[in-house]
Motif scaffolding. Sequence first.
Motif, mmCIF file in Angstrom:
data_model
loop_
_atom_site.group_PDB
_atom_site.id
_atom_site.type_symbol
_atom_site.label_atom_id
_atom_site.label_comp_id
_atom_site.label_asym_id
_atom_site.label_seq_id
_atom_site.Cartn_x
_atom_site.Cartn_y
_atom_site.Cartn_z
ATOM 1 N N VAL A 25 0.855 -1.178 0.000
ATOM 2 C CA VAL A 25 0.000 0.000 0.000
ATOM 3 C C VAL A 25 0.898 1.238 0.000
ATOM 4 O O VAL A 25 1.634 1.472 0.954
ATOM 5 N N GLY A 26 0.846 1.989 -1.078
ATOM 6 C CA GLY A 26 1.682 3.175 -1.213
ATOM 7 C C GLY A 26 2.664 3.007 -2.353
ATOM 8 O O GLY A 26 3.517 2.115 -2.322
ATOM 9 N N ALA A 27 2.559 3.873 -3.370
ATOM 10 C CA ALA A 27 3.433 3.785 -4.542
ATOM 11 C C ALA A 27 4.359 4.982 -4.612
ATOM 12 O O ALA A 27 4.517 5.612 -5.649
ATOM 13 N N GLY A 28 4.979 5.305 -3.461
ATOM 14 C CA GLY A 28 6.040 6.296 -3.417
ATOM 15 C C GLY A 28 7.385 5.601 -3.423
ATOM 16 O O GLY A 28 7.503 4.429 -3.802
ATOM 17 N N ILE A 29 8.414 6.297 -2.980
ATOM 18 C CA ILE A 29 9.765 5.746 -3.035
ATOM 19 C C ILE A 29 9.884 4.474 -2.201
ATOM 20 O O ILE A 29 10.502 3.496 -2.632
ATOM 21 N N ALA A 30 9.263 4.421 -1.016
ATOM 22 C CA ALA A 30 9.372 3.233 -0.163
ATOM 23 C C ALA A 30 8.585 2.065 -0.739
ATOM 24 O O ALA A 30 9.085 0.937 -0.803
ATOM 25 N N VAL A 56 -7.038 1.910 -0.038
ATOM 26 C CA VAL A 56 -7.349 0.765 0.802
ATOM 27 C C VAL A 56 -8.373 1.211 1.833
ATOM 28 O O VAL A 56 -8.325 2.335 2.331
ATOM 29 N N THR A 57 -9.328 0.348 2.143
ATOM 30 C CA THR A 57 -10.369 0.702 3.102
ATOM 31 C C THR A 57 -10.399 -0.204 4.324
ATOM 32 O O THR A 57 -11.007 0.146 5.336
ATOM 33 N N ALA A 58 -9.743 -1.381 4.266
ATOM 34 C CA ALA A 58 -9.757 -2.280 5.420
ATOM 35 C C ALA A 58 -8.602 -3.273 5.320
ATOM 36 O O ALA A 58 -8.171 -3.649 4.228
ATOM 37 N N PHE A 59 -8.126 -3.689 6.502
ATOM 38 C CA PHE A 59 -7.080 -4.708 6.627
ATOM 39 C C PHE A 59 -7.605 -5.836 7.502
ATOM 40 O O PHE A 59 -8.229 -5.599 8.531
ATOM 41 N N GLN A 60 -7.332 -7.064 7.095
ATOM 42 C CA GLN A 60 -7.662 -8.222 7.921
ATOM 43 C C GLN A 60 -6.497 -9.201 7.872
ATOM 44 O O GLN A 60 -6.121 -9.679 6.801
ATOM 45 N N GLU A 61 -5.942 -9.487 9.049
ATOM 46 C CA GLU A 61 -4.864 -10.479 9.128
ATOM 47 C C GLU A 61 -5.439 -11.805 9.608
ATOM 48 O O GLU A 61 -6.195 -11.844 10.575
ATOM 49 N N VAL A 74 -3.053 -12.077 4.666
ATOM 50 C CA VAL A 74 -3.666 -10.772 4.876
ATOM 51 C C VAL A 74 -4.658 -10.542 3.739
ATOM 52 O O VAL A 74 -4.378 -10.870 2.582
ATOM 53 N N VAL A 75 -5.811 -9.962 4.082
ATOM 54 C CA VAL A 75 -6.801 -9.580 3.086
ATOM 55 C C VAL A 75 -6.981 -8.066 3.157
ATOM 56 O O VAL A 75 -7.330 -7.525 4.215
ATOM 57 N N LEU A 76 -6.723 -7.406 2.042
ATOM 58 C CA LEU A 76 -6.950 -5.968 1.953
ATOM 59 C C LEU A 76 -8.220 -5.730 1.155
ATOM 60 O O LEU A 76 -8.429 -6.344 0.102
ATOM 61 N N THR A 77 -9.052 -4.835 1.637
ATOM 62 C CA THR A 77 -10.203 -4.381 0.866
ATOM 63 C C THR A 77 -9.855 -3.011 0.301
ATOM 64 O O THR A 77 -9.367 -2.130 1.028
ATOM 65 N N ALA A 78 -10.070 -2.825 -0.984
ATOM 66 C CA ALA A 78 -9.614 -1.599 -1.636
ATOM 67 C C ALA A 78 -10.567 -1.228 -2.758
ATOM 68 O O ALA A 78 -11.349 -2.054 -3.244
ATOM 69 N N GLY A 79 -10.446 0.030 -3.191
ATOM 70 C CA GLY A 79 -11.244 0.484 -4.321
ATOM 71 C C GLY A 79 -12.724 0.350 -4.038
ATOM 72 O O GLY A 79 -13.225 0.774 -2.999
ATOM 73 N N LEU A 84 -8.776 7.011 6.601
ATOM 74 C CA LEU A 84 -9.245 6.204 5.472
ATOM 75 C C LEU A 84 -10.554 6.731 4.904
ATOM 76 O O LEU A 84 -10.865 6.477 3.735
ATOM 77 N N THR A 85 -11.344 7.416 5.725
ATOM 78 C CA THR A 85 -12.660 7.853 5.289
ATOM 79 C C THR A 85 -12.770 9.370 5.322
ATOM 80 O O THR A 85 -12.099 10.048 6.099
ATOM 81 N N SER A 86 -13.639 9.904 4.488
ATOM 82 C CA SER A 86 -13.806 11.344 4.312
ATOM 83 C C SER A 86 -14.418 12.002 5.547
ATOM 84 O O SER A 86 -15.084 11.347 6.365
ATOM 85 N N LEU A 87 -14.209 13.306 5.662
ATOM 86 C CA LEU A 87 -14.936 14.076 6.670
ATOM 87 C C LEU A 87 -16.422 14.061 6.292
ATOM 88 O O LEU A 87 -16.783 14.417 5.163
ATOM 89 N N PRO A 88 -17.301 13.662 7.210
ATOM 90 C CA PRO A 88 -18.723 13.566 6.852
ATOM 91 C C PRO A 88 -19.320 14.936 6.520
ATOM 92 O O PRO A 88 -18.952 15.963 7.102
ATOM 93 N N LYS A 89 -20.245 14.934 5.594
ATOM 94 C CA LYS A 89 -20.990 16.142 5.278
ATOM 95 C C LYS A 89 -21.866 16.511 6.470
ATOM 96 O O LYS A 89 -22.390 15.639 7.172
ATOM 97 N N ALA A 90 -22.010 17.788 6.730
ATOM 98 C CA ALA A 90 -22.795 18.239 7.880
ATOM 99 C C ALA A 90 -23.795 19.299 7.421
ATOM 100 O O ALA A 90 -23.556 20.034 6.485
#
Length: 510
Positions: free
Chosen positions: A35-40, A206-211, A216-221, A500-506
């Motif tokens: 998770v993460g497509a930068g230099i690392a 990514v929205t969730a991690f499960q070990e 490991v199962v990642l939920t994404a997109g 991981l999640t947006s600021l909710p609309k208010a």
Amino acid sequence: MNVTMERSVSLWMNSGPVLDAPLLRSDERADVAIVGAGIAGLSTAYELMRVGRTVVVIDRGPIGGGMSSRTTAHLASALDDFYHRLIARRGLETARRTYASQAAAIDRIEHIAHHEGIACDFARLNGYFFLSPGDDETLLEQEIEACEQIGFTGVSWVDRAPVPGIDTGRALQFPNQGRFHPRKYMAGLAHAILRDGGRIYANTPVTAFQETETGVVLTAGHGHQIHAEAAVVATNSPVNDRVAVHTKQAPYRTYVIAGPVEAGSVPDALVWDTQEAYHYVRLQPVGNGADMLIIGGKDHKTGEAHDMGDRFVDLEAWARRHYPQLQSVDYRWSGQVMEPVDYLPFTGRNHGNQRIYIHTGDSGQGMTNGVAGSLILRDLIVGHENPWCEVTDPQRISLTAAGEFLKENIDAASHWAEHLTGGEVASTNDIPPGQGAILRDGLKKLAIFRDESGTLHVRSATCTHAGCVVHWNPFERCWDCPCHGSHFAVDGSVLNGPALTSLPKADYEE
């Protein structure tokens, strides 16, 4: 969305190649999910593929478009927090291993660039460390002595640093440092990964991690899953962890300007001074008889300043005193670095996990720490010995850093306490077009932005990661979380983790 959607544009974002990558549209399987497509992240994927592992890489935004595109891309084995301070805090052996990891990272970039034919403007050059006015030369004396102790050979005194506009006085010279174009290098890594069968997906948060016991199962997109034997989280601030590692580091904004100078008029070197929020300088060749002079500095805790305009004025004034060859300032941008309490990154198994690994806490040396981290993660995942993994273990406890640990966590607690204080404005009428502010509405706080047409964008002001109150960033025009470094767009979308999640609309009525 990610930090490429913030308002400023770096030199690298305007001059580097753009690598197109698809969205994740189906379930995937691999030995390792990254998770993460930068230099690392890209370096870790490249290294794992060299030892026969299959990889899937996902990123919230475009490839190479995160904080790795907002760096100044110094390649330094000198330590920005100083080796003599590291020795005092973590001991001589830790400092020796840290130096070895930084030097190895530069060597690895050089080797890969040559081996893969990546035209990324890599060059070896000297680094120079000089005193700011009023600082004591004892600091330089302590640092050269520390370098001798850890085996950093060749560090020497020079009469002055190669800064054309001033006489710096005596300075330290560090050999075998480097510089490169980070976007060109990351694009080269990505092409090599794809060529050899790796899979890379952009704009796929990514929205969730499960070990589990076996993987490991990642939920994404859009709910698709990635099944892997192990996962690596190589985001600026880890998106899989809510508390543990975040208590041991703090987010800082740093600022950069860049502009042309006549080619050859400024020595090609890394330069930095001893100010607390130190200045750092390098060149980038751009052709047509010109180089770009890049100057950074004026750091502050994320979310704890609103005077970005003044900081850029000060940065340019410093640049023109020290480098009168600077013709114009064509770029102004900011980035975020994570500052660990004991000077070193956190690379290894995440707290409480066996199959999830993290890399974070790069301080001001994200390029070398990211590449060194990839070598550590590769060895941990395949079961090889690595002399640096103990140094960067995320589960370490540094008793000598207790004071810094308490300070940073008291700061975070004060931001949670902002839920009990008043707002910054009493009415939305006090928010001018193009600006945002925090407003109290009964028991809750709202993050409100007014666009140029006068339309209000109202979101909860509570960060969705750990509940701190976000602050308005008038330069990047986004909401910054001062606790752990999340950034949000004016529509609430996440630009930078750990959220991981947006600021909710208010809803709000005047």
